[in-house]
Design a protein around this motif. Structure first.
Motif, PDB file in Angstrom:
ATOM      1  N   LEU A 192       0.815  -1.212   0.000  1.00  0.00           N
ATOM      2  CA  LEU A 192       0.000   0.000   0.000  1.00  0.00           C
ATOM      3  C   LEU A 192       0.850   1.264   0.000  1.00  0.00           C
ATOM      4  CD1 LEU A 192      -2.942  -0.498   2.546  1.00  0.00           C
ATOM      5  CD2 LEU A 192      -3.113  -0.245   0.073  1.00  0.00           C
ATOM      6  N   GLY A 193       0.416   2.223  -0.799  1.00  0.00           N
ATOM      7  CA  GLY A 193       0.906   3.582  -0.685  1.00  0.00           C
ATOM      8  C   GLY A 193      -0.051   4.379   0.173  1.00  0.00           C
ATOM      9  N   SER A 194      -0.053   5.699   0.004  1.00  0.00           N
ATOM     10  CA  SER A 194      -0.913   6.537   0.833  1.00  0.00           C
ATOM     11  C   SER A 194      -1.110   7.896   0.183  1.00  0.00           C
ATOM     12  CB  SER A 194      -0.304   6.721   2.225  1.00  0.00           C
ATOM     13  OG  SER A 194       0.984   7.308   2.128  1.00  0.00           O
ATOM     14  N   SER A 195      -2.150   8.591   0.625  1.00  0.00           N
ATOM     15  CA  SER A 195      -2.372   9.992   0.261  1.00  0.00           C
ATOM     16  C   SER A 195      -2.264  10.797   1.547  1.00  0.00           C
ATOM     17  CB  SER A 195      -3.748  10.172  -0.386  1.00  0.00           C
ATOM     18  OG  SER A 195      -3.793   9.567  -1.655  1.00  0.00           O
ATOM     19  N   THR A 196      -1.175  11.496   1.698  1.00  0.00           N
ATOM     20  CA  THR A 196      -0.852  12.125   2.974  1.00  0.00           C
ATOM     21  C   THR A 196      -1.381  13.540   3.100  1.00  0.00           C
ATOM     22  OG1 THR A 196       1.230  12.978   2.097  1.00  0.00           O
ATOM     23  CG2 THR A 196       1.269  10.775   3.087  1.00  0.00           C
ATOM     24  N   GLY A 197      -1.837  14.131   1.997  1.00  0.00           N
ATOM     25  CA  GLY A 197      -2.082  15.559   1.986  1.00  0.00           C
ATOM     26  C   GLY A 197      -0.796  16.293   1.681  1.00  0.00           C
ATOM     27  N   GLU A 198      -0.883  17.596   1.429  1.00  0.00           N
ATOM     28  CA  GLU A 198       0.274  18.353   0.958  1.00  0.00           C
ATOM     29  C   GLU A 198       0.535  19.593   1.789  1.00  0.00           C
ATOM     30  OE1 GLU A 198      -0.038  18.919  -3.251  1.00  0.00           O
ATOM     31  OE2 GLU A 198      -0.434  16.812  -3.626  1.00  0.00           O
ATOM     32  N   THR A 199       0.139  19.565   3.049  1.00  0.00           N
ATOM     33  CA  THR A 199       0.367  20.696   3.935  1.00  0.00           C
ATOM     34  C   THR A 199       1.665  20.516   4.708  1.00  0.00           C
ATOM     35  OG1 THR A 199      -0.844  19.630   5.732  1.00  0.00           O
ATOM     36  CG2 THR A 199      -2.116  21.003   4.225  1.00  0.00           C
ATOM     37  N   PRO A 268       8.053  15.695  -1.349  1.00  0.00           N
ATOM     38  CA  PRO A 268       7.939  15.907   0.096  1.00  0.00           C
ATOM     39  C   PRO A 268       7.142  17.179   0.367  1.00  0.00           C
ATOM     40  CG  PRO A 268      10.084  16.638  -0.667  1.00  0.00           C
ATOM     41  CD  PRO A 268       9.347  16.118  -1.887  1.00  0.00           C
ATOM     42  N   THR A 269       6.596  17.283   1.555  1.00  0.00           N
ATOM     43  CA  THR A 269       5.888  18.508   1.918  1.00  0.00           C
ATOM     44  C   THR A 269       6.825  19.421   2.721  1.00  0.00           C
ATOM     45  OG1 THR A 269       5.046  17.470   3.937  1.00  0.00           O
ATOM     46  CG2 THR A 269       3.645  17.360   2.010  1.00  0.00           C
ATOM     47  N   TYR A 270       6.665  20.721   2.570  1.00  0.00           N
ATOM     48  CA  TYR A 270       5.704  21.365   1.711  1.00  0.00           C
ATOM     49  C   TYR A 270       6.244  21.409   0.291  1.00  0.00           C
ATOM     50  CZ  TYR A 270       2.892  25.102  -0.268  1.00  0.00           C
ATOM     51  OH  TYR A 270       2.085  25.839  -1.090  1.00  0.00           O
ATOM     52  N   ASP A 271       5.370  21.305  -0.699  1.00  0.00           N
ATOM     53  CA  ASP A 271       5.784  21.082  -2.074  1.00  0.00           C
ATOM     54  C   ASP A 271       6.648  22.192  -2.675  1.00  0.00           C
ATOM     55  OD1 ASP A 271       3.354  19.571  -1.442  1.00  0.00           O
ATOM     56  OD2 ASP A 271       3.439  18.909  -3.509  1.00  0.00           O
ATOM     57  N   TYR A 272       6.333  23.457  -2.393  1.00  0.00           N
ATOM     58  CA  TYR A 272       6.918  24.558  -3.160  1.00  0.00           C
ATOM     59  C   TYR A 272       7.946  25.393  -2.390  1.00  0.00           C
ATOM     60  CZ  TYR A 272       2.868  23.335  -5.973  1.00  0.00           C
ATOM     61  OH  TYR A 272       1.935  22.647  -6.703  1.00  0.00           O
ATOM     62  N   TYR A 273       8.130  25.089  -1.117  1.00  0.00           N
ATOM     63  CA  TYR A 273       9.125  25.802  -0.307  1.00  0.00           C
ATOM     64  C   TYR A 273       9.740  24.798   0.644  1.00  0.00           C
ATOM     65  CZ  TYR A 273      11.178  29.196   2.943  1.00  0.00           C
ATOM     66  OH  TYR A 273      12.046  29.913   3.728  1.00  0.00           O
ATOM     67  N   GLY A 274      11.056  24.575   0.492  1.00  0.00           N
ATOM     68  CA  GLY A 274      11.693  23.487   1.219  1.00  0.00           C
ATOM     69  C   GLY A 274      12.799  23.916   2.145  1.00  0.00           C
TER      70      GLY A 274
END
Length: 745
Positions: A192-199, A268-274
């Motif tokens: 199984l994978g997962s949907s973790t959200g992107e926050t 990885p989250t957060y998507d646009y600022y790491g």
């Protein structure tokens, strides 16, 4: 070995492991491509089907054999077929067993609200006495007897496994973890994978394998490495405690003979600022080969280092035999959102076509460090990588053209240009460009990979996350207007009556606040998560839509509401204990962890699906023997700009669409505008096409029964913007599962 590059150079231990995997593989007992018992047809997710009845010569005779209506409800479910039974999701969120020849209902398990939206898994014991369906439901893993339709209560803990557990986080802080995809079976394991959200502070997307009989967790692969594990030094110290994502939310492919699972991982989250995850961030955006028996990493390749563009690996890796240099190579190929194809030796991970690390611009954001290079394959790209004055949509009216001329003067557009708070970046392709889930298929034997792709830009501009103001609750109307105009109007319409998205009028009367909040903040279907929206604005919007923002847990247990007509055998799945209910999500960095001075977020920037000139969507035949594009065919119908010109394709034309490849030389494909095509594999010529009465947002499936070949398409969705609505025309079929076949002789 440098941590940011492919693990193609192995330690002797890893190489010895691979030899064991190959040497100990079990013999293939049957051809997996003559049935459709898995989401992608077979565990390799090839969507390849062997049958002889439907050919290039007679495909244009196909007609509707039967339809199973789903009523007013629509879903994204892809049917599986076992022997003479088809399993579908239908009325009242019910799992339904149908006679695959006639569509007659065999049993109904009703009210499985929160079930995996895309599909389920079928498993049977060697003696065929134990047959079960496995699926996720409200962050749990459950099993149903495939023969009776009733829940298996000795599976897991009282009939379910709590998927929030065993992730190295407090389970009560995990709001969302179940994937919209069903996972994949290997022997007695469900991977199984997962949907973790992107926050910020989303849970980690570790890959887990469960025993299909007991529900016990058999192994875990940490996609965000823990101390002492390979790749830990590619993150800040203890990042595994607060970084999330890096998940397989899409399709996992399995080489059954070798026992290798090929896992495509996301951002990885957060998507646009790491700034809180400096480093190359293994195993984010990587294709990882795992021993399917143990979860041990065999090899990996990272397609993006320190992703800042939401370029998840979103489509199924394709397992093909490629002929190169006079040799046949068992290969795995993965296509990306940014329009690249990477191809590797399936066993060693060695690239079959050269890959070069090339330099790209640095970030100008405080605390951020974009990775200086990115891997670029030598194979031709199947998308464009820039928006400029020359490739703007020529169908735009002059007012929009002039506005975009001005906008492009002050923005920047380039592949791998980091987002900024100082100017807008126009990214091509964007978060929904290139390939997505369901958009790849292949002939396992001839080295041809089929790709569905769309030219869809994203526009980004970072904004600092400000703490919520105490007086927000005094300005409900103003907050709602600002939120709706900035984030909702493009899809839900000026008056909330719907458009690309559904109507929101009075939605609060029949939705709980927790469900509403989860959809808005984490996203669902084509809707992205709005991570920037604060709690008070959410509550204000929910009140405006007729709701009462009082938080409630998931609805649990055997509810008897909305029991549909038909042979209902059960309702609601198993009763889940109160401790399986979700709590408050993680809100801050753990004590002692390094943290950036500020957090930044951006809109997904998905307002312009047809920003550049056509074709907007295509099916591509990619010859991996030669490393060339064999043919490219525009698909979908657009009535907004191109007025139905089939040579232009359609904006968002292949999103949530799919393919079936046959041994008789056909490629079936669905596309926007309720289009269903059959293409010639050799030339791309359209041999048959039809327009269905409703849009499809699911994968088509194929099966044979007593020698007769069938194609089934879940056509039960609303038409999107810019397409001709077929559902109101005379003779329109009801929304539901439409089964096609050749006419009876």
């Amino acid at each position: 070995m440098h941590a940011r590059f492919s693990a193609t150079f192995f330690t002797s231990l890893t190489f010895f492991t691979i030899i064991l995997v190959v040497g100990c593989s079990s013999e293939k007992t049957e051809n997996p491509h003559t049935t459709w018992t898995h989401y992608g047809g077979s565990p390799d997710q090839s969507r390849y089907f062997e049958a002889s009845e439907i050919t290039k010569e007679n495909v244009d005779e196909m007609e509707v054999a039967w339809v199973y209506p789903t009523g007013d409800e629509f879903n994204f479910f892809s049917p599986i077929i076992v022997d003479s039974t088809m399993y579908v999701l239908g009325k009242s969120n019910s799992l339904i067993a149908l006679n695959a020849r006639t569509g007659e209902e065999i049993w109904i398990h009703a009210n499985l609200k929160g079930i995996t939206r895309r599909g389920i898994n079928y498993w049977e014991s060697q003696d065929k006495k134990d047959k079960r369906l496995l699926f996720t439901l409200n962050n749990s893993l459950q099993a149903i007897d495939a023969t009776t339709g009733k829940s298996i209560t000795d599976f897991g803990d009282g009939g379910y496994v709590d998927l929030r557990k065993d992730l190295g986080r407090d389970p009560s802080t995990i709001v969302r973890i179940q994937a919209m995809m069903p996972g994949v079976l290997y022997n007695d394991l469900l991977i199984l994978g997962s949907s973790t959200g992107e926050t910020y502070f989303s849970p980690p997307g570790h890959i887990r394998a469960y025993n299909v009989v007991t529900g016990e967790l058999e192994w875990t692969f940490h996609t965000i490495p823990h101390p002492g594990e390979y790749g830990y030094d590619t993150w800040p110290k203890e990042a595994y405690k607060y970084v999330g994502g890096t998940n397989a939310w899409s399709e996992i492919s399995v080489d059954e003979e070798r026992g290798i699972a090929f896992v495509p991982l996301g951002s990885p989250t957060y998507d646009y600022y790491g700034a809180d995850r400096l480093g190359s961030n293994l195993f984010a955006n990587s294709l990882v080969a795992l021993d399917a028996r143990t979860g041990e990493r065999l090899w990996h390749f990272q397609t993006i280092h320190h992703d800042l563009w939401d370029y998840d690996l979103a489509s199924a890796p394709q397992l093909l035999t490629v002929k190169r240099g006079g040799k046949s190579i068992d290969a795995v190929a993965v296509a990306t959102k940014q329009g690249f194809v990477f191809v590797f030796d399936r066993v060693t991970g060695e690239p079959i076509f050269p890959i070069e690390e090339k330099p790209f611009p640095p970030s100008n954001m405080p605390g951020e460090k974009a990775w200086p290079t990115q891997p670029i394959p030598s194979l031709p790209s199947f998308t464009r990588h820039e928006v400029n004055l020359d490739n703007l949509n020529p169908y735009f009216p002059d007012s929009i053209k002039q506005a975009w001329h001005k906008r492009l003067d002050s923005s920047k557009s380039q592949l791998y240009l980091p987002p900024s708070d100082k100017y807008e970046t126009v990214v091509m392709p964007g978060a929904l460009g290139g390939v997505n889930f369901g958009n790849t298929a292949g002939d396992p034997f001839d080295g041809i990979m089929y790709i569905m792709t769309q030219e869809y830009a994203s526009t980004y501009r970072l904004n600092k996350v400000e703490p919520p103001k105490e007086d927000l609750s005094q300005n409900d109307v103003e907050r709602v207007q600002n939120l709706y105009s900035s984030s909702c109007i493009a899809c839900h319409g000026q008056n909330m009556e719907g458009g690309a998205g559904p109507s929101l009028l009075n939605i609060g009367h029949h939705m709980r606040y927790d469900d509403f909040k989860e959809i808005v903040t984490n996203g669902r279907g084509q809707m992205p998560g709005l991570v920037h929206v604060d709690e008070e604005s959410l509550k204000a919007l929910f009140k405006f839509l007729g709701g009462n923002p009082v938080s409630n847990p998931f609805r649990r247990g055997n509810t008897e509401e909305s029991i549909p007509e038909g042979p209902v055998v059960a309702s609601g799945g198993v009763e889940m204990r109160p401790d399986a209910q979700r709590g408050a999500p993680m809100k801050d960095y753990p004590e002692g962890a390094d943290r950036p001075d500020a957090q930044y977020t951006t809109e997904y920037g998905l307002d312009w699906p047809a920003l550049i000139d056509p074709p907007w969507s295509s099916v591509v035949a990619y010859d991996l023997n030669e490393g060339t594009i064999k043919w490219k065919k525009p698909v979908g119908i657009d009535s907004l700009y191109a007025k139905g010109d089939p040579s232009k394709g359609a904006p968002e034309g292949v999103r949530r669409k799919g393919l079936v490849v046959t041994s008789t030389g056909l490629v079936f494909a669905t596309a926007k505008g309720a289009k269903l095509y059959a293409f010639d594999q050799d030339t791309g010529e359209t041999l048959w096409e039809t327009t269905m009465s409703h849009e499809t947002n699911a994968q088509p499936s194929m099966y044979t029964l007593n020698g007769k070949q069938y194609l089934v398409v879940n056509a039960n969705s609303n038409f999107f913007r810019g397409t001709y609505d077929q559902s109101k025309k005379p003779g329109a079929l009801p929304r539901g599962y439409v089964v096609y076949a050749l006419p009876e002789k």
